[in-house]
Each structure stands twice: as C-alpha cells, then as structure tokens.
Design an enzyme around this catalytic site. Structure first.
Site, PDB file in Angstrom:
ATOM      1  N   HIS A   1       0.821  -1.214   0.000  1.00 50.04           N
ATOM      2  CA  HIS A   1       0.000   0.000   0.000  1.00 50.04           C
ATOM      3  C   HIS A   1       0.851   1.259   0.000  1.00 50.04           C
ATOM      4  O   HIS A   1       0.341   2.356  -0.262  1.00 50.04           O
ATOM      5  CB  HIS A   1      -0.935  -0.006   1.214  1.00 50.04           C
ATOM      6  CG  HIS A   1      -2.256   0.659   0.960  1.00 50.04           C
ATOM      7  ND1 HIS A   1      -2.431   1.665   0.029  1.00 50.04           N
ATOM      8  CD2 HIS A   1      -3.491   0.450   1.509  1.00 50.04           C
ATOM      9  CE1 HIS A   1      -3.694   2.056   0.027  1.00 50.04           C
ATOM     10  NE2 HIS A   1      -4.356   1.332   0.907  1.00 50.04           N
TER      11      HIS A   1
ATOM     12  N   ASP B   1     -11.677 -11.034 -16.986  1.00 54.16           N
ATOM     13  CA  ASP B   1     -11.747 -12.329 -17.668  1.00 54.16           C
ATOM     14  C   ASP B   1     -10.346 -12.645 -18.191  1.00 54.16           C
ATOM     15  O   ASP B   1      -9.813 -11.920 -19.026  1.00 54.16           O
ATOM     16  CB  ASP B   1     -12.763 -12.252 -18.799  1.00 54.16           C
ATOM     17  CG  ASP B   1     -12.931 -13.553 -19.555  1.00 54.16           C
ATOM     18  OD1 ASP B   1     -12.088 -14.466 -19.397  1.00 54.16           O
ATOM     19  OD2 ASP B   1     -13.900 -13.655 -20.334  1.00 54.16           O
TER      20      ASP B   1
END
Length: 526
Positions: free
Chosen positions: A182, A404
């Site tokens: 982060h 996908d």
C-alpha cells in the site's frame, strides 16, 4: 521469468503451495543489459500508508480448460507483459538512514527483480464453499493470498517484493489473489493493474492495451522536500502491530433495484432540506451505518463515526490520468447514535453527503504541505474507534468483474486478511450490471449475528446472480448454511426458505444445533 523453487508440500489448512517463482518484466529477459536502477521517491500519500497491510483483493474464476503448470505458465507469461508496463512493481523498497539528523528516506527502486507468483492447490475447496453464504470462511479465503500479515514497511526492512500473486486451483474453479504494497499504490492502481493483466491474458488488443499509459513519477506539492526525510533513527520505529478484536466477515450484495429504492427513500426524506442530491453509495452506506448502530446496541448519547477513504484523482489539479501511486485520504464524520437511529436514512446519508462536499483540493494541498513537518501514519489499530465506528474504502467503479483471463468472467470478488478490523466495510462493484453494489463487512461475531438477523437491513440484501445459478442445481438446495473451516457452525441459520429470483426470503429463523456438519438440518439434499 525465473523459476525459484518447487513446493515442499507446505500445507496451509486446505491450501497447499505447489511452487513459487519470480516473474520479471518481459523486456528485462534475455541477454540485453538491464537499465540502471531508477528511484521513485514516495509522497506523503505513499509514506503514511507504509505502516498498514498490503492491499489484498482477488477474484474467483470458473474452472479453466487446462490446469496445473500449463495454466500457471500462461498466467506467468501474461504477468511478465503486464509488468513490462508497470515495471516499478518489479522493484523493491530502498532505504537510506541519515545518522547526522536521525532521519530515514524511502524510495521505490526499479530494479526489475520481479513480482512473486505462487501456485497453490485446494482440491477440497469448492466455489460454493466460498460464496454459499453471506458469511465468509475467512481462514480458507485468506490462505488464497501471499504475504499475509506483512506491513508495507516490512518490505523496506527485508527484501520482500512489493507485488505478489497467488493462483489457487480449487475443485471447480480458480482463485487469483493479489497482494500489493500500500505504500506504492492505492486501490485505483491495484485494479488498473489487474485489468491490464487480465486483458493481456485473454488476448484482447495484442499490440496495445486499452488503458492510459501509467505515469510512474510521483506528484508533490511545491513545498515538499524530495525525498521526504522521516524523523526516525531506525525504520523499525515506524512498525506497530496490534492485538485486534476477533471479527467475523460477511459479504452482502445489493441489487440495482434495491440500491435505487434506498436512494429514492433517502432523497424523499430530505426533500426540501438537503441542498445536494444524495448518491446511491451514500444511501447504501447510511443504510449500513444505521443497521450497525442497532446491532451494536449503542446508547442514544454514544458518539459513532464513519470514515470514508476519498480518492483525490479528479479532485486535485495536476494529477494526470494513469497516475501510479497513492492518492487517497480519510475523512471522518461524527454523530450520536440517537440521531442516526431517530432522524432516518435521509438525514444519515446527508451527513455523508456533507463530508463529500467539504473534501476539497485546498484541504488536500494543506495536508500534503504540512505532512513532511508533522508526519502521521495510518495504523490498523486506530480504525475501529472502540467498536463504535465504520470505515469504508474501495469503489463500485473499480472494474472487478471485467477481469476475464480468457476462460470466463469472475464469479465473485473477495479480500485477504489485511485490514480486518471491527467496522471495516469495503465496497465493491456488484455482479449485476446497472448499479448493483456489494459490501464486505467485518464486525465482532455477536454484532454481526444481530445484523444478519435485522430484517430492515437484510430486506435490501440480494443473492447474487451467480449464486442463484449455483443453488438452482438439482443436487443441492442452499438454505443459508455456512461452514467455517468445514467444522464450525455459525450461530444461526435460515431454515425453511423460499428461493426467489433475487434473494432468499426467510419464513422463520431458529438456532442451529451443534452436531457435525453432515447432520446439520440447515442443508437439504433432494
């Protein structure tokens, strides 16, 4: 792409590690000399988040036509191409300690050392084990992620990658979990990288990516020193680890129709009172805030808070499209529980609406200007506000279900073990097009049990379309059962449910008895 090690059959519960490797950017392979390391200096946005866990999100995919080494080798190849574009994620954090003034500077050194790719196997875990209940089997899901329990600053002390991915083959699906430091990126960048990787993997636009080119250099206000010295004689002084209360996780999906109804209700209640229109997200979070106050049984005079993590892209002039780095800041709204419960959904949503209005460029610039002189860090232990607060990050605008990889769209999205504190509620894009949203919520178990038993809250919750496909099979009628680690039954279950197209309507609830799962009456086989 460099093979690092074969598995030593290291079991993590039901998840077994098969192999690990470092994946380097495809442009850095071969005999061509590597470019000299480039240092990217970190901004106040970046530095303040080094003290919390890696960002951990992942997607549950249907079973691919091929598995094993062939599956993972293909994903490693597309990951190498994605890292060519996001080359800094193949680097390492570097520190310089300055003894003369007892300060430390930290940079992201682009060394092309690579991102870690872990191949794991969990043949005893099925898709329905992950999505078959509003309750999340946390210990199983968390094992789908690498670098668990690692803080961002740990990677500046030890030679850890800033990016790691785990591909876990399940009985009837695949989970791709990613952990990203982060201190080098926020959720926007996380999902842009995920989207780029999946786009490359499925073969769309083979010669070009349909997304803005990443902007790697950080954006500083003019008064910031570069690099920013931290007033620490040793970087270890920035590390704080906390004993957090035990929490339980749940995942709630709200259909587009349900969200629309909440928004209309909130705006109707505030008609003639609020100056601005209440958004869909504000209405949903207000609905959550009110329900959690009820579930926590807060006294009317008790203060409660809601911290929103704001994205600064689009709010601060000079941040270019494709900016790679953190650009987020928290803002807290405080009220007393009595007002939240008595003044209604619209009033509660309006408090969040006002917080959005007050978050402006001037306040962001003031924070960035002040931070090097008065540095503050984010700590997970400060989040829950003593069991009275909520915190929400993420965005329903992040493209999660578009990932996908070439054999089908995701079935679900889940997060890892980082930042699991009482009151943390991440918001996600819903699986249904047109405005559905999901919330992944952590609460202490007794409070979460009361929330799930709250008819007013649950009336807005929908069963995702993918789950309806699973539970409409002739083999199994899903009735709200959840198994934690395949052993521990939850405090209560829905029984005698009528399956509708959108959700499960409970006719009655009763406690679930304590026998073994195989004999539990909450699951009915036909």
């Amino acid at each position: 792409m460099e093979q690092m090690e074969a598995a030593a059959a290291a079991d993590t519960g039901s998840v077994r590690i098969v192999s690990r490797r470092m994946v380097r950017p495809s442009s850095s392979k071969g005999d061509s000399p590597s470019p000299p390391p480039e240092d990217i200096h970190l901004t106040p946005w970046d530095l303040r988040l080094l003290t919390i866990d890696y960002i951990q999100f992942g997607i549950l995919l249907p079973k691919p036509p091929t598995g094993g080494d062939r599956l993972v080798d293909g994903l490693a190849s597309s990951l190498a191409r994605a890292l060519e574009r996001y080359y800094h994620f193949a680097g390492r954090l570097a520190t310089n300690e300055h003894g003369e003034d007892a300060t430390v500077t930290i940079s992201l050194r682009c060394t092309n050392e690579g991102a870690e790719l872990v191949h794991a196997s969990a043949p005893g875990v099925a898709v329905t084990d992950i999505i078959g209940s509003v309750y999340i089997p946390s210990s199983v899901v968390w094992a789908f992620f690498p670098l668990n329990g690692v803080l961002g600053v740990d990677a500046a002390i030890k030679p850890l990658p800033v990016l790691a991915v785990q591909v876990t083959e399940l009985a009837d699906g695949v989970f791709v979990g990613m952990s990203l430091n982060h201190g080098v990126a926020d959720g926007t960048v996380f999902w842009e990288f995920f989207n780029t990787w999946s786009e490359i993997s499925r073969g769309d636009n083979k010669d070009m990516i349909s997304r803005p080119a990443p902007v790697h250099q950080r954006w500083f206000v003019g008064t910031n020193p570069v690099p920013i010295p931290l007033p620490l004689s040793k970087l270890q002084h920035a590390i704080q680890r906390f004993e957090l209360p035990l929490v339980q996780e749940a995942f709630f999906t709200f259909s587009a129709a349900s969200i629309k109804k909440l928004k209309a209700r909130a705006n109707e209640e505030m008609a003639g009172g609020a100056a601005a229109t209440i958004s869909s997200l504000q209405a949903l979070l207000a609905h959550l805030w009110r329900a959690v106050c009820r579930a926590r049984r807060l006294l009317p005079e008790q203060e409660t808070s809601y911290t929103l993590i704001f994205g600064c892209r689009g709010r601060v002039d000079g941040i270019l499209p494709g900016y790679v780095g953190n650009a987020v800041l928290p803002r807290k709204t405080r009220c007393v529980a009595g007002d939240i419960l008595d003044k209604g959904l619209g009033w509660t949503a309006w408090q969040l609406n006002r917080a959005v209005d007050l978050f402006d460029e001037a306040s962001v610039r003031e924070f960035l200007d002040r931070w090097p002189r008065e540095p503050t860090f984010a700590f997970v232990g400060n989040v829950s506000a003593g069991g009275t607060g909520l915190t929400t990050g993420g965005s329903p605008r992040f493209d999660m279900f578009g990932n996908d990889f070439g054999w089908g769209k995701p079935v679900a999205v889940r997060s890892g073990g980082g930042f699991k504190t009482d009151g943390n509620a991440d918001v996600f894009e819903g699986p249904e097009k047109g405005g559905s949203m999901s919330l992944e919520l952590c609460l202490v178990p007794d409070v979460l049990g009361r929330l799930v038993a709250d008819d007013e809250f649950m009336d807005a919750v929908s069963v995702p379309r993918q789950l309806n496909q699973v539970i409409n099979t002739p083999k199994l009628m899903w009735t709200g059962m959840s198994l934690m680690n395949g052993r521990d039954l939850l405090p209560w279950k829905l029984t005698e449910c009528v399956l509708t197209r959108q959700r499960l309507e409970p006719r009655r609830r009763r406690p679930c008895p304590p026998p073994e799962p195989q004999s539990c009456p909450c699951i009915a086989r036909v």
